[in-house]
Design an enzyme around this catalytic site. Structure first.
Site, mmCIF file in Angstrom:
data_model
loop_
_atom_site.group_PDB
_atom_site.id
_atom_site.type_symbol
_atom_site.label_atom_id
_atom_site.label_comp_id
_atom_site.label_asym_id
_atom_site.label_seq_id
_atom_site.Cartn_x
_atom_site.Cartn_y
_atom_site.Cartn_z
ATOM 1 N N LYS A 169 -68.914 -57.710 -3.083
ATOM 2 C CA LYS A 169 -67.613 -58.508 -3.788
ATOM 3 C C LYS A 169 -68.296 -59.286 -5.189
ATOM 4 O O LYS A 169 -68.424 -60.282 -5.317
ATOM 5 C CB LYS A 169 -66.639 -59.325 -3.562
ATOM 6 C CG LYS A 169 -65.591 -58.887 -2.295
ATOM 7 C CD LYS A 169 -64.525 -59.527 -1.525
ATOM 8 C CE LYS A 169 -63.847 -58.686 -0.710
ATOM 9 N NZ LYS A 169 -62.716 -59.784 0.078
ATOM 10 N N HIS B 167 -57.034 -68.460 5.568
ATOM 11 C CA HIS B 167 -58.375 -68.697 6.117
ATOM 12 C C HIS B 167 -58.056 -69.481 6.489
ATOM 13 O O HIS B 167 -58.433 -69.784 7.940
ATOM 14 C CB HIS B 167 -59.038 -68.869 5.323
ATOM 15 C CG HIS B 167 -59.853 -67.061 4.883
ATOM 16 N ND1 HIS B 167 -59.376 -67.886 3.216
ATOM 17 C CD2 HIS B 167 -60.196 -66.444 4.142
ATOM 18 C CE1 HIS B 167 -60.107 -66.323 1.919
ATOM 19 N NE2 HIS B 167 -60.206 -66.100 3.150
ATOM 20 N N SER C 94 -57.242 -63.802 -1.361
ATOM 21 C CA SER C 94 -57.785 -64.389 -1.833
ATOM 22 C C SER C 94 -57.383 -63.542 -3.561
ATOM 23 O O SER C 94 -57.362 -64.494 -4.623
ATOM 24 C CB SER C 94 -59.316 -64.983 -1.696
ATOM 25 O OG SER C 94 -59.787 -65.803 -0.995
ATOM 26 N N ARG D 261 -55.203 -59.155 9.279
ATOM 27 C CA ARG D 261 -53.921 -59.272 9.110
ATOM 28 C C ARG D 261 -53.398 -58.090 8.867
ATOM 29 O O ARG D 261 -51.714 -58.221 9.440
ATOM 30 C CB ARG D 261 -54.066 -59.826 6.629
ATOM 31 C CG ARG D 261 -54.383 -60.695 6.567
ATOM 32 C CD ARG D 261 -54.877 -60.774 5.156
ATOM 33 N NE ARG D 261 -56.501 -60.079 5.215
ATOM 34 C CZ ARG D 261 -56.909 -60.559 4.334
ATOM 35 N NH1 ARG D 261 -56.362 -61.026 3.387
ATOM 36 N NH2 ARG D 261 -58.229 -59.514 4.532
HETATM 37 P P1 ADP Z 1 -60.295 -62.337 1.582
HETATM 38 O O1 ADP Z 1 -60.957 -62.193 0.111
HETATM 39 O O2 ADP Z 1 -59.277 -60.675 1.310
HETATM 40 O O3 ADP Z 1 -59.396 -63.123 1.531
HETATM 41 P P2 ADP Z 1 -62.824 -62.494 2.896
HETATM 42 O O4 ADP Z 1 -63.557 -62.357 2.833
HETATM 43 O O5 ADP Z 1 -62.405 -63.876 2.267
HETATM 44 O O6 ADP Z 1 -60.837 -61.264 2.406
HETATM 45 O O7 ADP Z 1 -62.296 -63.220 4.031
HETATM 46 C C1 ADP Z 1 -63.033 -63.633 5.423
HETATM 47 C C2 ADP Z 1 -61.594 -63.035 6.667
HETATM 48 O O8 ADP Z 1 -60.691 -64.135 6.939
HETATM 49 C C3 ADP Z 1 -61.733 -61.717 7.058
HETATM 50 O O9 ADP Z 1 -62.292 -61.579 8.212
HETATM 51 C C4 ADP Z 1 -60.466 -61.805 6.896
HETATM 52 O O10 ADP Z 1 -59.868 -60.619 7.727
HETATM 53 C C5 ADP Z 1 -59.771 -62.510 7.406
HETATM 54 N N1 ADP Z 1 -58.769 -62.757 6.407
HETATM 55 C C6 ADP Z 1 -58.852 -63.561 5.025
HETATM 56 N N2 ADP Z 1 -57.179 -63.923 4.882
HETATM 57 C C7 ADP Z 1 -56.347 -63.951 5.968
HETATM 58 C C8 ADP Z 1 -55.208 -64.034 6.546
HETATM 59 N N3 ADP Z 1 -54.367 -64.742 5.398
HETATM 60 N N4 ADP Z 1 -54.867 -64.204 7.247
HETATM 61 C C9 ADP Z 1 -55.663 -64.271 8.696
HETATM 62 N N5 ADP Z 1 -57.101 -63.336 8.038
HETATM 63 C C10 ADP Z 1 -57.303 -63.435 7.170
#
Ligand code: ADP
Length: 173
Positions: A41, A17, A129, A91
Site C-alpha cells: 500500500k 485493530h 483504515s 473480518r
Molecule cells: P486495513 O488497512 O484493511 O485496516 P491492516 O493491514 O491495517 O488493514 O490490518 C492489519 C490486520 O488487522 C489484518 O490482519 C487485518 O485483517 C486486521 N484487521 C483490520 N481491520 C480489522 C477489524 N475491523 N477487525 C478485525 N481485524 C481487523
C-alpha cells in the site's frame, strides 16, 4: 516467554485493530504490534513512524504490548524477535483467502511460526483504515471508528492532506 506479532499497515489504527490487540494480548506474554513499511500500500496518510506513534499512545495502558515498525520480511522479523505466532484479524470471507495463503508462505519461510486468526468482533467487521480515511475526508465524526486519543490527529492529518491536494491543483491550473 510466548511472544506474538500483530503485523499490518495501521494507517491509521482503528477500533477494530485495537479490539484484536486487546484480545491477543491476553493470549501471550508479549504482543508486538508491527507497522509494516514495505507493504504494497503506497503513499499512506501517515508515515510509518507516525502510525507507530499513534498506536503507542493507544496501547500505553497495556503493559505487555510493544509497538515497532519494520521493513524486514515478517517471517524473518518474527525469527529475530523469537516470536512463535503471527496474529491476524479476519473480518470477512474476503480476508480469508489471502490470509491463509500468507500463513502457508510464512510457515514455509519460518517453520516455527504459526498464524493465529481472530474473528473480528461483529461491531467492527465493516471497519478498515480505508473506511476511516474516507469518513475523515468528508469530515464525519470519527469517534466510532478510531480510539478517541487519536481522533484529532486523524482529522488534522486529513485536513493537511486536503490542503496539500488543493495547493497542488492550483499550481496545475
Ligand atoms: P486495513 O488497512 O484493511 O485496516 P491492516 O493491514 O491495517 O488493514 O490490518 C492489519 C490486520 O488487522 C489484518 O490482519 C487485518 O485483517 C486486521 N484487521 C483490520 N481491520 C480489522 C477489524 N475491523 N477487525 C478485525 N481485524 C481487523
Amino acid at each position: 516467554m510466548k511472544i506474538a506479532i500483530y503485523p499490518g499497515s495501521f494507517d491509521p489504527v482503528t477500533l477494530g485493530h485495537l479490539n484484536i490487540i486487546k484480545r491477543a494480548a491476553l493470549c501471550f506474554d508479549k504482543l508486538i504490534v508491527c507497522v509494516l513499511i514495505n507493504s504494497d500500500k503506497h503513499g499512506g496518510l501517515f508515515t510509518p513512524e507516525e502510525r507507530a506513534d499513534l498506536i503507542r499512545r493507544v496501547v500505553a495502558k497495556l503493559p505487555n504490548v510493544e509497538v515497532d515498525s519494520s521493513d524486514t520480511l515478517i517471517a524473518e522479523y518474527a525469527r529475530q524477535k523469537r516470536a512463535c505466532t503471527l496474529v491476524k484479524g479476519l473480518r470477512a470471507v474476503s480476508d480469508f483467502e489471502q490470509e491463509v495463503q500468507m500463513a502457508v508462505i510464512n510457515r514455509k519461510l519460518n517453520p516455527r511460526l504459526e498464524t493465529m486468526f481472530l474473528a473480528s468482533s461483529d461491531k467492527y467487521t465493516y471497519l478498515s483504515s480505508t473506511v476511516v480515511k474516507e469518513m475523515a475526508r468528508y469530515g464525519a465524526d470519527l469517534g466510532e471508528f478510531v480510539p478517541r486519543e487519536i481522533v484529532d490527529d486523524v482529522d488534522r492529518k486529513m485536513r493537511q492532506a486536503q490542503e496539500k491536494e488543493n495547493d497542488l491543483s492550483l499550481i496545475h491550473i
